[in-house]
Write a protein that holds these residues in place. Structure first.
Motif, PDB file in Angstrom:
ATOM      1  N   GLY A  66       1.073  -1.232  -0.375  1.00 25.00           N
ATOM      2  CA  GLY A  66       0.076   0.235  -0.372  1.00 25.00           C
ATOM      3  C   GLY A  66       1.313   1.216  -0.140  1.00 25.00           C
ATOM      4  N   MET A  67      -0.158   2.111  -0.156  1.00 23.00           N
ATOM      5  CA  MET A  67       0.696   3.430   0.171  1.00 23.00           C
ATOM      6  C   MET A  67      -0.399   4.541   0.495  1.00 23.00           C
ATOM      7  N   GLU A  68       0.181   5.718   0.854  1.00 20.88           N
ATOM      8  CA  GLU A  68      -0.231   6.424   1.500  1.00 20.88           C
ATOM      9  C   GLU A  68      -0.307   8.270   0.265  1.00 20.88           C
ATOM     10  N   ILE A  69      -1.568   8.740  -0.907  1.00 23.03           N
ATOM     11  CA  ILE A  69      -1.491   9.340  -1.580  1.00 23.03           C
ATOM     12  C   ILE A  69      -1.767  10.721  -1.568  1.00 23.03           C
ATOM     13  N   ASP A  70      -0.709  11.604  -1.312  1.00 19.59           N
ATOM     14  CA  ASP A  70      -0.826  13.290  -1.675  1.00 19.59           C
ATOM     15  C   ASP A  70      -1.854  13.685  -2.474  1.00 19.59           C
ATOM     16  N   SER A  71      -3.226  13.922  -2.392  1.00 16.89           N
ATOM     17  CA  SER A  71      -4.020  13.999  -3.420  1.00 16.89           C
ATOM     18  C   SER A  71      -4.155  15.272  -3.067  1.00 16.89           C
ATOM     19  N   VAL A  72      -4.685  16.698  -4.142  1.00 15.20           N
ATOM     20  CA  VAL A  72      -5.002  17.716  -3.632  1.00 15.20           C
ATOM     21  C   VAL A  72      -6.014  17.882  -3.014  1.00 15.20           C
ATOM     22  N   GLU A  83       1.587  -0.702  -7.985  1.00 16.55           N
ATOM     23  CA  GLU A  83       2.521   0.855  -8.396  1.00 16.55           C
ATOM     24  C   GLU A  83       2.244   1.649  -7.913  1.00 16.55           C
ATOM     25  N   PRO A  84       3.495   2.403  -7.881  1.00 20.62           N
ATOM     26  CA  PRO A  84       3.350   3.959  -7.413  1.00 20.62           C
ATOM     27  C   PRO A  84       2.147   4.968  -8.377  1.00 20.62           C
ATOM     28  N   VAL A  85       1.017   5.009  -7.317  1.00 20.36           N
ATOM     29  CA  VAL A  85       0.125   6.401  -7.655  1.00 20.36           C
ATOM     30  C   VAL A  85       0.657   6.739  -7.540  1.00 20.36           C
ATOM     31  N   PRO A  86       0.577   8.023  -8.680  1.00 22.16           N
ATOM     32  CA  PRO A  86       1.187   9.505  -8.307  1.00 22.16           C
ATOM     33  C   PRO A  86       0.586   9.985  -7.339  1.00 22.16           C
ATOM     34  N   SER A  87       0.931  11.580  -6.875  1.00 19.45           N
ATOM     35  CA  SER A  87       0.271  12.463  -6.789  1.00 19.45           C
ATOM     36  C   SER A  87      -0.080  13.758  -7.285  1.00 19.45           C
ATOM     37  N   GLY A  88      -0.647  14.227  -6.484  1.00 15.87           N
ATOM     38  CA  GLY A  88      -0.763  15.403  -6.572  1.00 15.87           C
ATOM     39  C   GLY A  88      -2.154  15.864  -7.482  1.00 15.87           C
ATOM     40  N   MET A  89      -3.273  14.948  -7.638  1.00 16.81           N
ATOM     41  CA  MET A  89      -3.970  14.928  -8.878  1.00 16.81           C
ATOM     42  C   MET A  89      -5.066  15.016  -7.335  1.00 16.81           C
ATOM     43  N   ALA A  91      -8.644  14.075  -5.604  1.00  9.86           N
ATOM     44  CA  ALA A  91      -9.034  12.885  -4.711  1.00  9.86           C
ATOM     45  C   ALA A  91      -9.915  12.063  -5.656  1.00  9.86           C
ATOM     46  N   LEU A  92     -10.859  12.272  -6.783  1.00 10.59           N
ATOM     47  CA  LEU A  92     -11.688  11.842  -7.720  1.00 10.59           C
ATOM     48  C   LEU A  92     -10.460  10.649  -8.691  1.00 10.59           C
ATOM     49  N   LYS A  93      -9.626  11.407  -9.523  1.00  8.62           N
ATOM     50  CA  LYS A  93      -8.371  10.411  -9.676  1.00  8.62           C
ATOM     51  C   LYS A  93      -7.422   9.789  -8.983  1.00  8.62           C
ATOM     52  N   THR A  94      -7.521   9.893  -8.473  1.00  7.38           N
ATOM     53  CA  THR A  94      -6.474   9.012  -7.300  1.00  7.38           C
ATOM     54  C   THR A  94      -7.335   8.030  -7.275  1.00  7.38           C
ATOM     55  N   VAL A  95      -8.235   7.936  -7.147  1.00 10.22           N
ATOM     56  CA  VAL A  95      -9.591   6.997  -6.274  1.00 10.22           C
ATOM     57  C   VAL A  95      -9.472   6.179  -8.253  1.00 10.22           C
ATOM     58  N   ASP A  96      -9.221   6.610  -8.638  1.00  7.73           N
ATOM     59  CA  ASP A  96      -9.772   5.958  -9.954  1.00  7.73           C
ATOM     60  C   ASP A  96      -8.647   5.491 -10.150  1.00  7.73           C
ATOM     61  N   ALA A  97      -7.413   6.325 -10.573  1.00  3.15           N
ATOM     62  CA  ALA A  97      -5.733   4.953 -10.548  1.00  3.15           C
ATOM     63  C   ALA A  97      -5.894   3.901 -10.197  1.00  3.15           C
ATOM     64  N   ILE A  98      -6.023   4.159  -8.448  1.00  2.00           N
ATOM     65  CA  ILE A  98      -6.396   3.081  -7.616  1.00  2.00           C
ATOM     66  C   ILE A  98      -7.067   2.248  -8.321  1.00  2.00           C
ATOM     67  N   HIS A  99      -8.774   2.345  -8.475  1.00  2.62           N
ATOM     68  CA  HIS A  99      -9.433   1.187  -9.082  1.00  2.62           C
ATOM     69  C   HIS A  99      -9.066   0.573 -10.417  1.00  2.62           C
ATOM     70  N   GLU A 100      -7.447   1.337 -10.934  1.00  2.95           N
ATOM     71  CA  GLU A 100      -6.952   1.160 -12.349  1.00  2.95           C
ATOM     72  C   GLU A 100      -6.147  -0.413 -12.399  1.00  2.95           C
TER      73      GLU A 100
END
Length: 239
Positions: A66-72, A83-89, A91-100
């Motif tokens: 896991g990881m804790e992602i800094d979303s805006v 694999e790591p999910v990018p930070s700075g997106m 919350a919606l795009k972050t969750v979408d990237a996790i689900h992908e």
């Protein structure tokens, strides 16, 4: 009757702003607690989780990457990601990237006080929680001083029945805090935990509130904050 087990799915190591190495965290959890499952959720990196996964192979505990992602919009816990999910997106795009990636997305320490915002904690904007398809809501975070935020998180979940699984996590940056708050689930394995989150059958246990543990946590807070500032500077965030 089904066996219920406990997991701590919000842990930090020296890979981000924790004060102990992945090995120390995993060995403490395996040898000094009765946790069945843990997740290493360092900020914006999976290095600690990947190192811990190798160590956990030889110990009587299961580890979830896991990881804790800094979303805006605040922090998002990602579990079962490869694999790591990018930070700075958002919350919606972050969750979408996790689900992908087939992962599980959890709203971390929602409703944390605004005066903690400089440390990157969630601003508690209900419009974000209303719109984003989180799989689960962290309704108890064991970090000292988040008592009121935890109450608000529980109240929000009650106003939105059936939307989220509930989770609890220690958010431990020191060893003695590991397991201070747990996510309870039927079964024993990481697969059982995931199934319980997906089926919204998890429970939260926050009975391990110890005054001495919280005092120790507060005593270490300056070191944790310094590591957090250094991390954010290295990530290119404003201190």
């Amino acid at each position: 009757m089904s066996t219920w087990s406990s997991a701590d799915i919000h842990l930090h190591t020296t890979a981000s702003d924790g004060l102990y190495s992945p090995r120390q965290v995993v060995e403490w959890a395996a040898e000094r607690t009765d946790l069945s499952v843990i997740a290493i959720t360092d900020h914006n990196t999976m290095d600690g989780a990947l190192e811990a996964a190798e160590i956990a192979r030889d110990l009587p505990i299961e580890l979830v990457l896991g990881m804790e992602i800094d979303s805006v919009d605040g922090h998002v816990l990602a579990l079962w990601v490869r694999e790591p999910v990018p930070s700075g997106m958002s919350a919606l795009k972050t969750v979408d990237a996790i689900h992908e990636q087939g992962g599980i997305a959890i709203a971390a320490h929602p409703f944390a006080p605004k005066w903690w915002a400089k440390h990157g904690l969630c601003r508690g904007d209900e419009r974000v929680y209303d719109a984003v398809p989180f799989d689960a809501f962290e309704i108890h975070n064991a970090t000292p001083l988040l008592f009121h935020a935890n109450l608000r998180a529980r109240a929000y979940v009650k106003r939105n029945p059936g939307r989220f699984a509930v989770t609890g996590g220690s958010d431990a940056h020191i060893l003695s805090a590991i397991g201070a708050t747990r996510t309870l689930f039927p079964g024993r394995t990481a697969a059982d935990l995931r199934r319980a989150i997906e089926e919204k059958t998890t429970r939260v246990d926050n009975t391990l509130f110890w005054l001495t543990r919280n005092a120790r946590y507060l005593a270490h807070m300056p070191s944790i904050v310094r590591r957090e500032r250094a991390r954010r500077h290295a990530d290119g965030h404003t201190p």
